[in-house]
Motif scaffolding. Sequence first.
Motif, PDB file in Angstrom:
ATOM      1  N   UNK A 279       0.833  -1.403  -0.022  1.00 11.21           N
ATOM      2  CA  UNK A 279      -0.073  -0.083   0.050  1.00 11.21           C
ATOM      3  C   UNK A 279       1.003   1.247   0.052  1.00 11.21           C
ATOM      4  N   UNK A 280       1.741   1.223   0.867  1.00 11.24           N
ATOM      5  CA  UNK A 280       2.813   2.490   0.940  1.00 11.24           C
ATOM      6  C   UNK A 280       3.460   2.525  -0.421  1.00 11.24           C
ATOM      7  N   UNK A 281       4.164   1.547  -1.092  1.00 14.41           N
ATOM      8  CA  UNK A 281       4.749   1.911  -2.268  1.00 14.41           C
ATOM      9  C   UNK A 281       3.596   2.031  -3.370  1.00 14.41           C
ATOM     10  N   UNK A 282       2.654   1.781  -3.527  1.00 18.22           N
ATOM     11  CA  UNK A 282       1.630   2.217  -4.347  1.00 18.22           C
ATOM     12  C   UNK A 282       1.160   3.576  -4.231  1.00 18.22           C
ATOM     13  N   UNK A 283       1.342   4.078  -3.035  1.00 18.39           N
ATOM     14  CA  UNK A 283       0.955   5.485  -2.564  1.00 18.39           C
ATOM     15  C   UNK A 283       2.033   6.429  -3.301  1.00 18.39           C
ATOM     16  N   UNK A 284       3.167   6.046  -3.402  1.00 20.61           N
ATOM     17  CA  UNK A 284       4.069   6.624  -3.999  1.00 20.61           C
ATOM     18  C   UNK A 284       3.887   6.792  -5.686  1.00 20.61           C
ATOM     19  N   UNK A 285       3.328   5.888  -6.102  1.00 23.97           N
ATOM     20  CA  UNK A 285       2.980   5.708  -7.644  1.00 23.97           C
ATOM     21  C   UNK A 285       1.749   6.875  -7.842  1.00 23.97           C
ATOM     22  N   UNK A 286       0.857   6.727  -6.877  1.00 22.42           N
ATOM     23  CA  UNK A 286      -0.471   7.528  -6.897  1.00 22.42           C
ATOM     24  C   UNK A 286      -0.171   9.070  -6.806  1.00 22.42           C
ATOM     25  N   UNK A 287       0.655   9.719  -6.028  1.00 18.02           N
ATOM     26  CA  UNK A 287       1.259  11.015  -5.880  1.00 18.02           C
ATOM     27  C   UNK A 287       2.499  11.036  -5.264  1.00 18.02           C
ATOM     28  N   UNK A 288       3.409  12.070  -5.932  1.00 18.67           N
ATOM     29  CA  UNK A 288       4.655  12.198  -5.364  1.00 18.67           C
ATOM     30  C   UNK A 288       5.206  13.627  -5.861  1.00 18.67           C
ATOM     31  N   UNK A 289       5.715  14.315  -4.970  1.00 21.47           N
ATOM     32  CA  UNK A 289       6.461  15.667  -5.172  1.00 21.47           C
ATOM     33  C   UNK A 289       7.957  15.674  -5.085  1.00 21.47           C
ATOM     34  N   UNK A 290       8.560  16.330  -6.089  1.00 21.44           N
ATOM     35  CA  UNK A 290       9.837  16.585  -5.882  1.00 21.44           C
ATOM     36  C   UNK A 290      10.386  17.265  -4.573  1.00 21.44           C
ATOM     37  N   UNK A 291      11.349  16.872  -3.972  1.00 19.66           N
ATOM     38  CA  UNK A 291      12.033  17.775  -2.933  1.00 19.66           C
ATOM     39  C   UNK A 291      11.246  18.100  -1.705  1.00 19.66           C
ATOM     40  N   UNK A 292      10.302  17.073  -1.265  1.00 23.18           N
ATOM     41  CA  UNK A 292       9.605  17.122  -0.142  1.00 23.18           C
ATOM     42  C   UNK A 292       9.153  15.912   0.379  1.00 23.18           C
ATOM     43  N   UNK A 293      10.438  15.227   0.999  1.00 26.37           N
ATOM     44  CA  UNK A 293      10.451  13.855   1.596  1.00 26.37           C
ATOM     45  C   UNK A 293       9.491  13.582   2.632  1.00 26.37           C
ATOM     46  N   UNK A 294       9.506  14.501   3.410  1.00 25.94           N
ATOM     47  CA  UNK A 294       8.334  14.185   4.896  1.00 25.94           C
ATOM     48  C   UNK A 294       7.163  14.270   4.350  1.00 25.94           C
ATOM     49  N   UNK A 295       6.785  15.188   3.181  1.00 25.34           N
ATOM     50  CA  UNK A 295       5.374  14.991   2.646  1.00 25.34           C
ATOM     51  C   UNK A 295       4.921  13.827   2.028  1.00 25.34           C
ATOM     52  N   UNK A 296       5.817  13.193   1.296  1.00 27.61           N
ATOM     53  CA  UNK A 296       5.832  12.089   0.295  1.00 27.61           C
ATOM     54  C   UNK A 296       5.633  10.981   1.213  1.00 27.61           C
ATOM     55  N   UNK A 297       6.724  10.750   2.260  1.00 28.11           N
ATOM     56  CA  UNK A 297       6.619   9.634   3.094  1.00 28.11           C
ATOM     57  C   UNK A 297       5.587   9.598   4.060  1.00 28.11           C
ATOM     58  N   UNK A 298       5.141  10.763   4.606  1.00 33.32           N
ATOM     59  CA  UNK A 298       4.253  10.898   5.615  1.00 33.32           C
ATOM     60  C   UNK A 298       2.902  10.296   4.726  1.00 33.32           C
ATOM     61  N   UNK A 299       2.679  10.758   3.568  1.00 30.93           N
ATOM     62  CA  UNK A 299       1.506  10.525   2.858  1.00 30.93           C
ATOM     63  C   UNK A 299       1.479   8.989   2.632  1.00 30.93           C
TER      64      UNK A 299
END
Length: 353
Positions: free
Chosen positions: A182-202
Amino acid sequence: MRAPAVRTLRAILLLTLAGLFAGCSTAEYAHQAWQGQRAVIRDSVPIRAILEDPTADPNLQSRLAAALQARRFASDTLALPDNPSYTRYTALPRLYVVWNVFVTPEFSLDPVEHCYLVAGCVAYKGYFQEERAHREASAWRERGMDVFVGGVPAYSTLGWYDDPVLSSMMHWDDDYVAKLIFHELAHQQFYIKDDTAFNESFASFVGQQGLRQWRASRNLPPPDMALDRRQQQLTELVLAARDGLATLYASNLSEAEKRAAKTERFAQLRADYQRLRDEQWEGFAGFDQWFGDSLNNAALLPFGLYDQWIPAFERLFQQVGEDWTAFYAAVEQLGNMEGPDRTRRLVQLAGES
């Protein structure tokens, strides 16, 4: 590194393929990333074929059947991308798929960043061969830097490839595998550059909430949150130490004085952990190996990045009536904000949770 420690450092997660898209990387690094990813894809086998193979290991078949069910649930119920990712399996000839190398100066908590065309800037470099990771680490240590090397069970190619289930994911239970998918597919769902905390918390929120719903769909009780609570307590302990170190490094003390105080602060962190383990965790020793390694600035980097904004995403999920499609649309709106505006909105949401 044992399973609980890997979970806490989650990812030390998970965008290691960034080397394939390097904008400022050596040819050797890009080559090893390409070769490593190529081997992962080349050696993958359809999970269905393994399930239908009468000679396959029954335990592996059972584990992969559960992973495939979780994969279907991800798209049908969690509205995550519906593609061939996690419908194939790769048996790796090693414990982890990659090893990530984190680097900081001796008196700083700011990571040495590496910037790529697709993934943006990230605080580590990933290697498909452990020996290469340690060679890179040694080169940085010779320059007087703090270095940490962590093994990674999975990563996301952000939809560029059909990511397989990996044998490195199967060292832990079915819940862990489902949450990781689920976590890894969420990265495919939405990802933004240069904001690791946003991407990983999401992605971490999607993994956690997805697991709750996954278990409920099978009439199972909610997942045991004891490990999550321990991870949160450990994170709070580490973040407090990091704040103290940041104050120390910003002071006017001499380098010798900073070095001595730094050693003392890390010794205090280790003592605080031992007290927490023995007095509140009934001797649970799942993080002992991490504390047994050389603690330094670089080892602290992953903490907080992967759960900083989880309360904000929980609140956002509630605001849209726990509708996944509406939630992703709201997340995209957040992601499209300018960095400072996005942070202010996340702080606001977290305060409302």
